[in-house]
Design a protein around this motif. Sequence first.
Motif, PDB file in Angstrom:
ATOM      1  N   GLY A   1       9.673   1.408 -16.064  1.00 44.20           N
ATOM      2  CA  GLY A   1      10.767   1.423 -15.104  1.00 44.20           C
ATOM      3  C   GLY A   1      11.867   2.343 -15.599  1.00 44.20           C
ATOM      4  N   ALA A   2      13.073   1.809 -15.726  1.00 41.93           N
ATOM      5  CA  ALA A   2      14.210   2.604 -16.205  1.00 41.93           C
ATOM      6  C   ALA A   2      14.396   2.494 -17.719  1.00 41.93           C
ATOM      7  CB  ALA A   2      15.486   2.167 -15.487  1.00 41.93           C
ATOM      8  N   THR A   3      13.426   1.936 -18.410  1.00 44.07           N
ATOM      9  CA  THR A   3      13.495   1.779 -19.869  1.00 44.07           C
ATOM     10  C   THR A   3      12.571   2.782 -20.552  1.00 44.07           C
ATOM     11  OG1 THR A   3      13.978  -0.585 -19.674  1.00 44.07           O
ATOM     12  CG2 THR A   3      13.146   0.193 -21.797  1.00 44.07           C
ATOM     13  N   LEU A   4      13.095   3.474 -21.541  1.00 41.77           N
ATOM     14  CA  LEU A   4      12.281   4.352 -22.375  1.00 41.77           C
ATOM     15  C   LEU A   4      11.856   3.555 -23.606  1.00 41.77           C
ATOM     16  CD1 LEU A   4      11.406   7.391 -22.306  1.00 41.77           C
ATOM     17  CD2 LEU A   4      13.159   7.776 -24.044  1.00 41.77           C
ATOM     18  N   VAL A   5      10.559   3.417 -23.801  1.00 38.44           N
ATOM     19  CA  VAL A   5      10.021   2.646 -24.926  1.00 38.44           C
ATOM     20  C   VAL A   5       9.557   3.610 -26.008  1.00 38.44           C
ATOM     21  CG1 VAL A   5       8.336   0.934 -25.678  1.00 38.44           C
ATOM     22  CG2 VAL A   5       9.287   0.816 -23.355  1.00 38.44           C
ATOM     23  N   LEU A   6      10.166   3.512 -27.177  1.00 35.39           N
ATOM     24  CA  LEU A   6       9.794   4.317 -28.339  1.00 35.39           C
ATOM     25  C   LEU A   6       9.036   3.415 -29.311  1.00 35.39           C
ATOM     26  CD1 LEU A   6      13.151   6.234 -28.977  1.00 35.39           C
ATOM     27  CD2 LEU A   6      11.279   6.833 -27.427  1.00 35.39           C
TER      28      LEU A   6
ATOM     29  N   ASP B   1      19.101  10.842 -16.727  1.00 33.81           N
ATOM     30  CA  ASP B   1      19.928   9.852 -16.032  1.00 33.81           C
ATOM     31  C   ASP B   1      19.104   8.726 -15.432  1.00 33.81           C
ATOM     32  OD1 ASP B   1      22.263  11.123 -16.666  1.00 33.81           O
ATOM     33  OD2 ASP B   1      22.519  12.113 -14.733  1.00 33.81           O
ATOM     34  N   GLU B   2      17.795   8.899 -15.307  1.00 41.36           N
ATOM     35  CA  GLU B   2      16.950   7.824 -14.799  1.00 41.36           C
ATOM     36  C   GLU B   2      16.691   6.757 -15.865  1.00 41.36           C
ATOM     37  OE1 GLU B   2      15.999   7.591 -11.582  1.00 41.36           O
ATOM     38  OE2 GLU B   2      17.326   9.325 -11.369  1.00 41.36           O
ATOM     39  N   VAL B   3      16.946   7.090 -17.124  1.00 44.36           N
ATOM     40  CA  VAL B   3      16.778   6.126 -18.213  1.00 44.36           C
ATOM     41  C   VAL B   3      18.070   5.341 -18.374  1.00 44.36           C
ATOM     42  CG1 VAL B   3      16.423   5.838 -20.702  1.00 44.36           C
ATOM     43  CG2 VAL B   3      15.057   7.508 -19.436  1.00 44.36           C
TER      44      VAL B   3
ATOM     45  N   PRO C   1      22.928   6.669 -29.495  1.00 42.01           N
ATOM     46  CA  PRO C   1      22.576   6.905 -28.091  1.00 42.01           C
ATOM     47  C   PRO C   1      23.605   6.274 -27.164  1.00 42.01           C
ATOM     48  CG  PRO C   1      20.667   6.163 -29.341  1.00 42.01           C
ATOM     49  CD  PRO C   1      21.855   5.970 -30.221  1.00 42.01           C
ATOM     50  N   ARG C   2      23.862   6.937 -26.044  1.00 42.20           N
ATOM     51  CA  ARG C   2      24.829   6.351 -25.103  1.00 42.20           C
ATOM     52  C   ARG C   2      24.211   5.225 -24.294  1.00 42.20           C
ATOM     53  NH1 ARG C   2      24.828   8.971 -19.817  1.00 42.20           N
ATOM     54  NH2 ARG C   2      23.352  10.702 -19.742  1.00 42.20           N
ATOM     55  N   LYS C   3      22.866   5.158 -24.240  1.00 34.31           N
ATOM     56  CA  LYS C   3      22.183   4.069 -23.557  1.00 34.31           C
ATOM     57  C   LYS C   3      21.974   2.910 -24.544  1.00 34.31           C
ATOM     58  CE  LYS C   3      21.595   7.253 -20.373  1.00 34.31           C
ATOM     59  NZ  LYS C   3      20.308   7.805 -19.946  1.00 34.31           N
ATOM     60  N   PRO C   4      22.002   1.658 -24.087  1.00 32.62           N
ATOM     61  CA  PRO C   4      21.759   0.520 -24.984  1.00 32.62           C
ATOM     62  C   PRO C   4      20.361   0.572 -25.600  1.00 32.62           C
ATOM     63  CG  PRO C   4      22.766  -0.212 -22.936  1.00 32.62           C
ATOM     64  CD  PRO C   4      22.374   1.225 -22.728  1.00 32.62           C
TER      65      PRO C   4
ATOM     66  N   GLY D   1      25.375  -1.694 -13.400  1.00 35.17           N
ATOM     67  CA  GLY D   1      25.867  -0.349 -13.135  1.00 35.17           C
ATOM     68  C   GLY D   1      25.771   0.516 -14.382  1.00 35.17           C
ATOM     69  N   PRO D   2      25.038   1.638 -14.355  1.00 39.57           N
ATOM     70  CA  PRO D   2      24.835   2.428 -15.568  1.00 39.57           C
ATOM     71  C   PRO D   2      26.110   3.026 -16.148  1.00 39.57           C
ATOM     72  CG  PRO D   2      23.992   3.581 -13.635  1.00 39.57           C
ATOM     73  CD  PRO D   2      24.311   2.189 -13.203  1.00 39.57           C
TER      74      PRO D   2
END
Length: 266
Positions: A13-18, A48-50, A102-105, A209-210
């Motif tokens: 989905g909107a999560t990037l899995v490393l 921005d989709e992540v 990273p700016r994303k959690p 909200g991102p």
Amino acid sequence: MGGTEHLTVRREGATLVLTLNRPDARNALSLAMLVGLYDGWVEADEDDEVRSIVLTGAGGAFCAGMDLKALAGQGMEGERHRHRLEADPDLHWKAMLRHHRPRKPVVAAVEGHCVAGGTEILQGTDIRVAGESATFGLFEVRRGLFPIGGSTVRLQRQIPRTHALEMLLTGRPYSAREAAAIGLVGHVVPDGTALDRALEIAEQINACGPLAVEAVKASVYETAEMTEADGLAAELKRGWPIFDTADAKEGARAFAQKRPPAYKRA
């Protein structure tokens, strides 16, 4: 989508899995893994989709620390990536979240060994889930080494100093339950389910909200060492602009209309 032979990247989905992917070595850090990690952080920041990132390990382990031989690029595993380290000598510190945030959690999903460099990377993540049999610890002093990945600075800011010093100075292993008791991890779940729980948390973040999420994360970190007065002033600078966004208006409309919000990062 990036990745290397020791670091896999996929979207949920909107999560990037490393995924640290060197299970035969308990996911010990190699140059290939560090290059993949850094590229993963950059990919998440630029897409921005992540909306969130989950960091985990393959084969029932998180990370057993640094593989010095592999990092030096000795042998075929590391040599093909050596030019990246030569071009950016700080790349390994950015990959380990010492010199990059990273700016994303970032949600960590830990199974098995999470020791030495693994525990150091963990301190750069935001939310942490551990399987019941996970093991933590900073073993460097037992080998006459120094935990130079940031632990003498960060650990005492994340858990009580007495616990930080005990972990740093004894080099002993900590169980998942003990890690939770001192505040190093937030959740302990049955073995084999840490990734599932981390993805659930990430999905809850993704539903928010991102722009608000990223501003909240930035505010927490940038005000951590400020006085209360300075922190509150900085919070206003971060927070007030969020109220003027289209996403903020959409959140209010969705609440009034009793429907899920459709955030546009605007």
